[in-house]
Design an enzyme around this catalytic site. Structure first.
Site, short mmCIF file in Angstrom:
data_model
loop_
_atom_site.label_atom_id
_atom_site.label_comp_id
_atom_site.label_asym_id
_atom_site.label_seq_id
_atom_site.Cartn_x
_atom_site.Cartn_y
_atom_site.Cartn_z
N ARG A 56 0.84 -1.20 0.00
CA ARG A 56 0.00 0.00 0.00
C ARG A 56 0.88 1.25 0.00
O ARG A 56 2.04 1.22 0.43
CB ARG A 56 -0.94 0.04 1.20
CG ARG A 56 -0.25 0.15 2.56
CD ARG A 56 -0.27 1.55 3.13
NE ARG A 56 0.46 1.64 4.39
CZ ARG A 56 1.71 2.03 4.48
NH1 ARG A 56 2.41 2.30 3.40
NH2 ARG A 56 2.29 2.12 5.65
N GLU A 61 -0.10 10.90 7.83
CA GLU A 61 1.05 10.17 8.36
C GLU A 61 1.16 10.33 9.87
O GLU A 61 1.02 11.43 10.42
CB GLU A 61 2.32 10.70 7.68
CG GLU A 61 3.23 9.61 7.20
CD GLU A 61 2.57 8.62 6.24
OE1 GLU A 61 2.12 7.55 6.71
OE2 GLU A 61 2.51 8.92 5.04
N GLY A 117 11.21 -2.91 3.03
CA GLY A 117 11.77 -1.84 3.85
C GLY A 117 11.69 -0.47 3.21
O GLY A 117 12.57 0.36 3.41
N ASP A 132 -2.16 -0.62 7.43
CA ASP A 132 -1.52 -1.38 6.36
C ASP A 132 -2.33 -2.62 5.98
O ASP A 132 -2.55 -2.90 4.79
CB ASP A 132 -0.11 -1.81 6.79
CG ASP A 132 0.70 -0.62 7.25
OD1 ASP A 132 0.29 0.51 6.94
OD2 ASP A 132 1.72 -0.82 7.92
N LYS A 158 13.21 0.48 11.22
CA LYS A 158 12.20 0.92 12.19
C LYS A 158 12.44 0.31 13.57
O LYS A 158 12.32 0.97 14.58
CB LYS A 158 10.81 0.54 11.69
CG LYS A 158 9.80 1.60 11.97
CD LYS A 158 8.52 1.44 11.21
CE LYS A 158 7.88 0.09 11.36
NZ LYS A 158 6.70 -0.10 10.55
N TYR A 213 9.94 5.91 15.91
CA TYR A 213 8.52 5.55 15.90
C TYR A 213 7.91 5.46 17.31
O TYR A 213 6.92 6.11 17.61
CB TYR A 213 8.34 4.21 15.17
CG TYR A 213 6.91 3.94 14.77
CD1 TYR A 213 6.39 4.43 13.58
CD2 TYR A 213 6.06 3.22 15.61
CE1 TYR A 213 5.07 4.20 13.23
CE2 TYR A 213 4.74 2.99 15.26
CZ TYR A 213 4.26 3.48 14.06
OH TYR A 213 2.95 3.25 13.72
P1 NG1 Z 1 5.21 1.73 7.64
O1 NG1 Z 1 6.51 1.93 8.31
O2 NG1 Z 1 5.12 2.35 6.32
O3 NG1 Z 1 4.80 0.29 7.60
C1 NG1 Z 1 4.15 2.74 9.90
C2 NG1 Z 1 3.00 2.06 10.64
C3 NG1 Z 1 1.64 2.64 10.23
C4 NG1 Z 1 1.67 4.16 10.41
C5 NG1 Z 1 2.87 4.73 9.63
C6 NG1 Z 1 3.01 6.23 9.78
C7 NG1 Z 1 3.41 -0.29 11.12
C8 NG1 Z 1 3.28 -1.69 10.63
N1 NG1 Z 1 2.96 0.65 10.30
O4 NG1 Z 1 4.06 2.45 8.53
O5 NG1 Z 1 0.62 2.06 11.03
O6 NG1 Z 1 1.72 4.54 11.76
O7 NG1 Z 1 4.09 4.15 10.07
O8 NG1 Z 1 1.90 6.87 9.27
O9 NG1 Z 1 3.90 -0.04 12.22
#
Ligand code: NG1
Length: 556
Positions: free
Chosen positions: A54, A60, A194, A257, A302, A310
């Site tokens: 996605r 964000e 990633g 996601d 992450k 995060y």
């Molecule tokens: P990414 O790192 O793109 O999977 C993460 C979080 C989302 C959301 C976004 C920021 C996970 C699996 N996904 O996305 O829920 O918080 O950062 O908008 O932790």
């Protein structure tokens, strides 16, 4: 509602390809995968499970504050061809690949090696209840969250299927019908890992779906249901199961996601709201608009960066919500972790289980844009430190130190000298408002009341989101800032980072007839892309249209 619909199971290739919303060259992958499965396992697969990645168009770092977001499934996806493996009764069951539910997992990508594993029945705890004894048992699969491997995501998807549908008590060992069946599977993926395009959610969703399909659980009653009627697994149920499953790889995800990967419709984005419950509705995108994903090639780890990245943001937004609630006279329970979404709701008199309508929420967010100023430390000159120390933060929360620790720090590791309550809350409220404005602009265009400047408006919102992510939420990085600026120079209406940030991909809104010249210009101006051609280039920068969500193809 979209989440109530059953998972599509296709038995006819024309229906499948018509519904995918992906171009023909993707469909070639399906045939190649089935053929390769036949070569490797000596028979054709029983199913192919598909789950797309996605791209988050806007919204964000607000899902964990319980505000709505606007992602779209992309054409790039994970495909898992799978089938039951028949084990001759004469063979010893103690060998891994003959034991109940054993898996042989292969990947088309040569760097991911063949794996064999089997789930183990595990008694995790037991307790006395009255006269009887309840055994709390579960299935176990080995996943090392410190060192994730490709098959970790396959195992994560398997977990929920095992624990929802199969008794782990040893007595059922004798009953083959109660045991998961041995499975062969072959994976291929086109979502870059990633890069903020949710390859992990796509892997977990596809794996969950593959094990459900092979075990005949897509249209069976759930263990918890008592009614005799057949239950078709819904998209909402798959989202929930996949969210739980993704926790097995150490990610406490908000649900954006998985919902995008499962519920999306071709040609629409998805407005996903989380409060008071997960809900997803399609949002049509204006004709002539194309979203281009470009990978900054900065890999954001992450998990490793979480305590300053995060996870720290999650804590800052939660503490900011409590302090704001206190300043605005909103009641919060002592041990309650109120979110920024709930603060607006309570301020506007939203009752338990109720939901403000979109207009009320929008007005509430406009008001919060001003109210949030109470979080700004007083008498700080321009450019001065707007964060607070740990001691100050605890004092502002109004909680005793140990209670604060228990509520906000006991479940997560964070590290900072200053905690940015003001900047984070300011970003969240403004970003949540931008999501509603973006959504409304798209709906107006679809209802033909949109102006010819709709794409400019959407682009402007995306640019504002990028500035806010960079300055207030501080989740961008120099490469993402540069790439989004180069995208605007190359004619994008708007450009922003997508996903968690600190690296990974950008998403740019580009007019359909300018896509090729846009990609060429980025290739010529973004230094890490210099010299890339053909497939190597389309690996890092590609146009994508919203694709449909997860599905299964069943072979005859
Ligand atoms: P990414 O790192 O793109 O999977 C993460 C979080 C989302 C959301 C976004 C920021 C996970 C699996 N996904 O996305 O829920 O918080 O950062 O908008 O932790």
């Amino acid at each position: 509602m979209a989440a109530q619909r059953p998972i599509p199971v296709y038995t006819n290739l024309t229906d499948l390809y018509n519904n995918l919303g992906t171009s023909l060259n993707h469909s070639v992958r399906w045939n190649d995968l089935a053929e390769e499965f036949r070569k490797r396992f000596g028979r054709k697969p029983a199913y192919i499970a598909r789950a797309p990645g996605r791209v988050n168009l806007i919204g964000e770092h607000i899902d964990y504050a319980l505000f709505g977001v606007l992602p779209a499934a992309i054409e790039r996806d994970i495909l898992i061809a799978c089938g039951p493996r028949s084990v001759p009764a004469s063979l010893p069951t103690q060998e891994t690949h003959h034991s109940p539910g054993s898996v042989i997992a292969e990947n088309l990508h040569t760097k991911y090696t063949r794996q064999e594993f089997a789930p183990a029945r595990k008694q995790s705890s037991s307790k006395e209840v009255g006269e009887g004894e309840i055994h709390v048992e579960g299935w176990h699969l080995d996943i090392n969250t410190q060192e994730l491997r490709w098959e970790s995501y396959v195992k994560a998807g398997y977990y929920g299927v095992l624990n929802h549908y199969f008794s782990s008590s040893a007595s059922s060992n004798a009953d083959a019908a109660e045991s998961p069946i041995p499975v062969d599977l072959l994976v291929t993926g086109s979502v870059p890992a990633g890069s903020g395009l949710s390859s992990s959610a796509a892997m977990v969703v596809a794996s969950t779906l593959a094990f459900l399909a092979v075990n005949g659980k897509l249209d069976e009653k759930l263990k918890s249901l008592t009614a005799d009627d057949v239950h078709h697994l819904t998209k909402g149920e798959l989202v929930k199961m996949s969210m739980e499953n993704e926790k097995r790889v150490g990610v406490n995800s908000g649900g954006m996601d998985q919902a995008a990967s499962v519920i999306s419709d071709a040609s629409s984005a998805l407005y996903i709201s989380f409060f008071p419950a997960l809900k997803a509705t399609p949002v049509p995108l204006p004709a002539g608009s194309v979203f281009v994903c470009a990978n900054s090639l900065v890999v954001a780890d992450k998990a490793v960066g979480a305590k300053r990245g995060y996870n720290l943001r999650v804590v800052e937004t939660l503490v900011g919500a409590r302090v704001l609630a206190g300043a605005l006279g909103v009641t919060v329970g002592e041990r309650e972790r109120i979110t920024l979404r709930e603060v607006v709701g309570r301020l506007l008199g939203e009752g338990k289980g109720e939901e403000l309508d979109v207009g009320e929420l929008q007005r509430g967010l406009e008001r919060m844009g001003k109210e949030v100023e109470v979080l700004r430390p007083k008498d700080v000159p321009d450019g001065g430190e707007l964060g607070v120390t740990m001691r100050e933060m605890i004092e502002l929360s109004g909680l005793e130190k140990d209670v604060f620790g228990e509520v906000y720090l006991s479940w997560v590791e964070v590290e900072a000298t200053h905690f940015q309550l003001y900047k984070r809350a300011k970003h969240v409220y403004a970003e949540a408002l931008r999501v509603l404005q973006f959504r409304q602009t798209c709906l107006d265009v679809a209802a033909s009341s949109g102006s010819s400047t709709a794409l400019e408006s959407l682009g402007r919102l995306m640019n504002e989101s990028q500035t806010s992510c960079a300055e207030l939420f501080q989740c961008s990085c120099p490469e993402l800032n540069e790439l989004t600026q180069l995208a605007r120079n190359a004619g994008a209406y708007g450009s922003r980072l997508t996903g968690a940030g600190w690296g990974g991909c950008t998403v740019s809104l580009v007019a359909e007839d300018k896509v090729q010249s846009f990609i060429d210009q980025i290739r010529d101006t973004y230094a890490p892309y210099k010299g890339l051609e053909g497939e190597a280039l389309s690996e890092v920068i590609f146009a994508t249209r919203p694709s449909s969500g997860a599905c299964v193809y069943k072979f005859d």
